[in-house]
Write an enzyme that holds these catalytic residues in place. Structure first.
Site, mmCIF file in Angstrom:
data_model
loop_
_atom_site.group_PDB
_atom_site.id
_atom_site.type_symbol
_atom_site.label_atom_id
_atom_site.label_comp_id
_atom_site.label_asym_id
_atom_site.label_seq_id
_atom_site.Cartn_x
_atom_site.Cartn_y
_atom_site.Cartn_z
ATOM 1 C CE LYS A 188 21.299 -12.127 -6.582
ATOM 2 N NZ LYS A 188 22.063 -10.841 -7.865
ATOM 3 C CD GLU A 199 -2.334 1.570 2.289
ATOM 4 O OE1 GLU A 199 -3.791 1.578 2.486
ATOM 5 O OE2 GLU A 199 -2.024 0.984 3.702
ATOM 6 C CB VAL A 249 26.299 -4.084 -1.687
ATOM 7 C CG1 VAL A 249 26.465 -3.580 -3.025
ATOM 8 C CG2 VAL A 249 27.810 -4.441 -0.790
ATOM 9 C CE LYS A 251 12.490 -12.277 -12.059
ATOM 10 N NZ LYS A 251 11.469 -12.333 -12.010
ATOM 11 C CB VAL A 294 20.084 -1.557 -10.705
ATOM 12 C CG1 VAL A 294 18.660 -1.800 -12.319
ATOM 13 C CG2 VAL A 294 19.009 -1.614 -9.724
ATOM 14 C CG LEU A 295 24.368 1.497 -9.628
ATOM 15 C CD1 LEU A 295 25.121 2.656 -10.319
ATOM 16 C CD2 LEU A 295 25.448 0.718 -8.555
#
Length: 654
Positions: A437, A339, A483, A449, A476-477
């Site tokens: 991955k 939500e 990380v 996936k 993606v950053l």
């Protein structure tokens, strides 16, 4: 040092302390009191200008004669209305610069008009006619000197005194317009002292900007060591990412903090401040310039159409929505089960849509779970989208490892139900957002996936009006759980910076670039393709952590440097984690119309076989049989190789 020298030094120190206290008292006065003081000061300067002008004209000092009284009365009567109308006393004197001087010059020019008319053209007995021109000139000079003196006293003396031991010695990389404006904005900062510029133009070496020396880039090391620099500010917003990476790499050899000025629009507006600076980000370390998107591909499946984005509140989903909105769809359907995430992206896009010129874009938030077949069928049937971007998925590897039933239900069956619903309502193009991955996976998330990809490949082999395609890319950053933010938080906390293994590598791409490439890949789809994004070279996470530490002005603590600031600590591989990621399963990838998108040749399953296996998996999930569901998963994805260390956990986890 003899006794007289010691006494002289002590007297100078006491005088400096008293002067600093006096300046601090003046600087801390309320703004109205400071304005009143400035008005009084200018009145005195106006009278002093009368004395100086008359003495220059008649060759002797006249202090309280009739010409002095007439000149003073007329000058004060005209100056203050002009100054107040021109806003002279609204500017903050301690920040006086070129614009302040221009304002004074303009006000003085207007002030000179009635003075010239009264004293030079009309004339007053006993007052030399040249006073009408000479007085405004001298008055302007005194006004300018007073502003610069106050600025010097408050900024270069008071602020330096208050800065004390916390003074940061700064170099600005870039002696252009941005660097100059940045230097001006730093002058009032009490704890910052700009000691020089660095510039790539060797012709500027040895020159000065406002008294600050310029050094060529080949003298970078010398200037940092000689001037004992604490921080380097990169004031080059126009340079390419590759050149910025080269500069940052050069600065990593020194224990200096590095910050970047990214905003070109603020430079154009002439409004650059220290608040525009940001810390070096991971995209600055990648060193790869983004490719401008192909606008024809971007708009092909979007402009004037109804577009649905599942997982619209996530990192990739929300950026897809932003990119899609800019290409003017007829209607944009936002689907998410969170939500708050749905509210946030809906609110943001509604504000952005209101600024778009032309036909209005209808934005529809749909709170729904893609793994709920009835819910997703209802949404598709109601809005009948033309294009679907399926970005809804659980992506955090350790969480999905610990919750295999929820992970498989959401990822696998959310994709399956979305595909079937899309075919039922005649969706033209269905694009799955996949992950690296999925290639030879070692975790449940990656294997799930890969099953999603198999579903789209199998459905595309059946007669259908819907084009199914998938786009596979790496990290993606700035996404949730990334990380990079974790490393930054650990550095701010004083360390240690933790990583799972010294040799872990990952592919990285910015969220906007990845989203643009997903949209463009979808526009090239014919059916069943697995598009793979060119992610550049993989980044060693340990090197990334070390770079972030050094660019924060700190040093890495290790065996070779036991006195360093921040330790990089290895904590062990997490369940399902790989040392390195891959983007391709098969061989011989094919190029496409876009230089950073390739088409992979991957194995696939027959739909009938896949459907039977999925029915079995669905039954196991419904009964809470995680181990049996994972057996089916390994059957569908034979290359899935889970670590044996946590196989027993998977067998009992629901």
């Amino acid at each position: 040092m003899n006794i007289w020298e010691g006494q002289s030094l002590a007297l100078r120190e006491r005088a400096m302390i008293r002067a600093t206290r006096c300046l601090s008292w003046l600087a801390d006065l309320p703004r109205r009191r400071r304005q009143q003081a400035a008005i009084f000061m200018d009145a005195m300067l106006c009278i002093v200008a009368v004395w100086v002008a008359l003495s220059l004209r008649v060759g002797e000092w006249q202090l309280f004669t009739r010409p002095v009284l007439i000149l003073s009365a007329v000058a004060l009567a005209f100056w203050f209305p002009v100054a107040l109308r021109w806003g002279i006393y609204l500017s903050i004197i301690r920040f006086s610069g070129g614009r302040t001087m221009m304002g004074l010059a303009a006000a003085s020019g207007i002030f000179a008009v009635p003075m010239v008319v009264i004293f030079m053209i009309v004339g007053i007995a006993g007052v030399p006619r040249t006073m009408g021109l000479l007085h405004p000139i001298i008055f302007l000079a005194l006004l300018s000197v007073s502003r610069m003196t106050i600025r010097f006293a408050l900024v270069d003396i008071l602020h330096r005194a208050n800065g004390g031991r916390d003074l940061r010695r700064v170099l600005i990389y870039g002696a252009g317009r941005a660097g100059q404006q940045l230097s001006l904005s730093l002058r009032p900062e009490p704890h910052v002292q700009v000691l020089g510029y660095i510039d790539d133009d060797v012709r500027l070496n040895g020159q000065r900007l406002d008294g600050i020396p310029i050094f060529s880039s080949d003298r970078l090391a010398w200037s940092i060591r000689t001037l004992m620099i604490d921080e380097v500010l990169i004031g080059l917003p126009r340079i390419s990412r590759t050149r910025r990476r080269e500069i940052i790499d050069a600065l990593q050899n020194f224990q200096v903090q590095v910050r970047v000025l990214p905003s070109l629009s603020r430079i154009i507006d002439g409004d650059v401040s220290i608040n525009d600076l940001r810390a070096v980000q991971i995209e600055d370390l990648l060193g790869r310039d983004p490719v401008a998107p192909n606008t024809l591909l971007m708009g092909r499946n979007i402009t004037g159409r109804t577009v649905l984005v599942s997982g619209a509140g996530g990192s990739i989903g929300s950026e897809l929505c932003r990119q899609i909105l800019s290409f003017r769809p007829h209607r944009l359907i936002l689907v998410d089960q969170s939500e708050f995430a749905l509210y946030a992206i809906d609110d943001e896009l509604a504000a952005a849509a209101a600024q778009i010129q032309g036909p209005a874009v209808t934005i529809v938030p749909e709170l729904g779970n893609v793994a709920d077949r009835h819910s997703i069928s209802r949404i598709y049937s109601r809005w009948r989208p033309d294009t679907v971007f399926h970005a809804a998925a659980y992506k955090h590897v350790p969480l999905v490892e610990a919750n295999p039933i929820a992970g498989l239900r959401n990822n696998v069956f959310g994709t399956l139900y979305s595909c079937l619903a899309a075919e039922e309502v005649g969706v033209a193009t269905f694009i799955l957002v996949s992950t690296d991955k999925a290639v030879r996976p070692t975790n449940i998330m990656g294997a799930s996936k890969r099953v999603c990809e198999l579903i789209l490949q199998a459905r595309s082999a059946k007669p259908s009006a819907t084009i199914f395609t998938m786009v596979r890319f790496g990290n993606v950053l700035g996404s949730s759980g990334s990380v990079v933010p974790r490393f930054m938080a650990q550095i701010r906390a004083g360390g240690p910076v933790t990583l799972t293994h010294q040799d872990v590598t990952r592919y990285f791409m910015t969220i906007p670039e990845a989203s643009q490439l997903v949209i463009q890949a979808g526009a090239m789809a014919k059916g069943g393709e697995v598009f793979v994004l060119d992610m550049g070279k993989p980044v060693r996470i340990r090197d990334l952590a070390a770079s972030m530490i050094r660019l924060s002005g700190l040093s890495v603590r290790d065996n070779a440097h036991p006195d360093g600031d921040i330790e990089i600590r290895e904590v062990g591989m997490r369940p399902g984690e790989k040392l390195y990621e891959e983007l391709l399963i098969g061989e011989n990838p094919q190029p496409t119309l876009h230089e950073r998108i390739i088409r992979a040749s991957e194995t696939m399953l027959d739909w009938d076989d896949l459907e039977r296996a999925l029915e079995g998996m669905s039954g196991h999930l419904a009964r809470g049989e995680a181990a049996e569901a994972l057996i089916v998963l390994r059957t569908l994805v034979p290359e899935y190789a889970p670590p044996t260390s946590h196989a027993s956990i998977q067998a009992v986890t629901g």
